[in-house]
Design a protein around this motif. Sequence first.
Motif, PDB file in Angstrom:
ATOM      1  N   THR A  27       5.957  74.647 -20.830  1.00 35.34           N
ATOM      2  CA  THR A  27       5.972  76.017 -21.321  1.00 35.34           C
ATOM      3  C   THR A  27       6.910  76.119 -22.522  1.00 35.34           C
ATOM      4  OG1 THR A  27       5.670  76.754 -19.057  1.00 35.34           O
ATOM      5  CG2 THR A  27       6.301  78.428 -20.651  1.00 35.34           C
ATOM      6  N   ASP A  70       6.712  85.855 -26.351  1.00 37.73           N
ATOM      7  CA  ASP A  70       5.465  85.304 -25.821  1.00 37.73           C
ATOM      8  C   ASP A  70       5.734  83.872 -25.367  1.00 37.73           C
ATOM      9  OD1 ASP A  70       2.838  85.213 -25.056  1.00 37.73           O
ATOM     10  OD2 ASP A  70       2.003  85.325 -27.084  1.00 37.73           O
ATOM     11  N   TYR A  71       4.780  83.276 -24.724  1.00 44.96           N
ATOM     12  CA  TYR A  71       4.920  81.868 -24.368  1.00 44.96           C
ATOM     13  C   TYR A  71       3.579  81.179 -24.478  1.00 44.96           C
ATOM     14  CZ  TYR A  71       3.166  83.423 -19.820  1.00 44.96           C
ATOM     15  OH  TYR A  71       2.421  83.985 -18.820  1.00 44.96           O
ATOM     16  N   THR A  72       3.636  79.874 -24.646  1.00 49.58           N
ATOM     17  CA  THR A  72       2.419  79.074 -24.756  1.00 49.58           C
ATOM     18  C   THR A  72       2.729  77.707 -24.148  1.00 49.58           C
ATOM     19  OG1 THR A  72       0.731  78.294 -26.306  1.00 49.58           O
ATOM     20  CG2 THR A  72       3.000  78.297 -27.107  1.00 49.58           C
ATOM     21  N   TRP A  73       1.842  76.774 -24.291  1.00 47.57           N
ATOM     22  CA  TRP A  73       2.078  75.434 -23.750  1.00 47.57           C
ATOM     23  C   TRP A  73       1.928  74.402 -24.859  1.00 47.57           C
ATOM     24  CZ3 TRP A  73      -0.584  79.275 -21.268  1.00 47.57           C
ATOM     25  CH2 TRP A  73      -0.033  79.706 -20.052  1.00 47.57           C
ATOM     26  N   ASN A  74       2.810  73.403 -24.830  1.00 48.03           N
ATOM     27  CA  ASN A  74       2.683  72.334 -25.816  1.00 48.03           C
ATOM     28  C   ASN A  74       1.740  71.242 -25.289  1.00 48.03           C
ATOM     29  OD1 ASN A  74       4.120  70.743 -24.042  1.00 48.03           O
ATOM     30  ND2 ASN A  74       6.052  70.870 -25.181  1.00 48.03           N
TER      31      ASN A  74
END
Length: 121
Positions: free
Chosen positions: A90, A81-85
Amino acid sequence: MKFCQGPKCHQYKTKDRIKGTKGNKTYQTRRKSSMYYGGGNFCSFQCYNDWANEFADRAIDHFGRTTTAKHLTEQNAWYKDYTWNSNNDTVYIYINGITKEQRPLTKEQYSDKSYTLNTGE
Ligand SMILES: [Zn+2]
């Protein structure tokens, strides 16, 4: 360019399937450079489904029929999965769907379809 693998593709009477020289026109199997169904082998969901209705049993027998339940366990529950800091970068992560443990992933590992932490089906 490749042909749609739908066994009845030529039976669907659409204008774009009419091909041939004047006086010799027939409805023909669609031929395209890219198709979006069934791993890029079918021009439409209908053609994909026609193939499945005719050949799925034999294909499954050939590649191995599921005859017992598969189990999602800690060993095979990892998914990417990926998310944003907070800097809006990314961030790629591996998440275990059972334990909810998260591990960092590089972008290369995220994109590499053969990279996995899963040790079973
Ligand atoms: Zn087709």
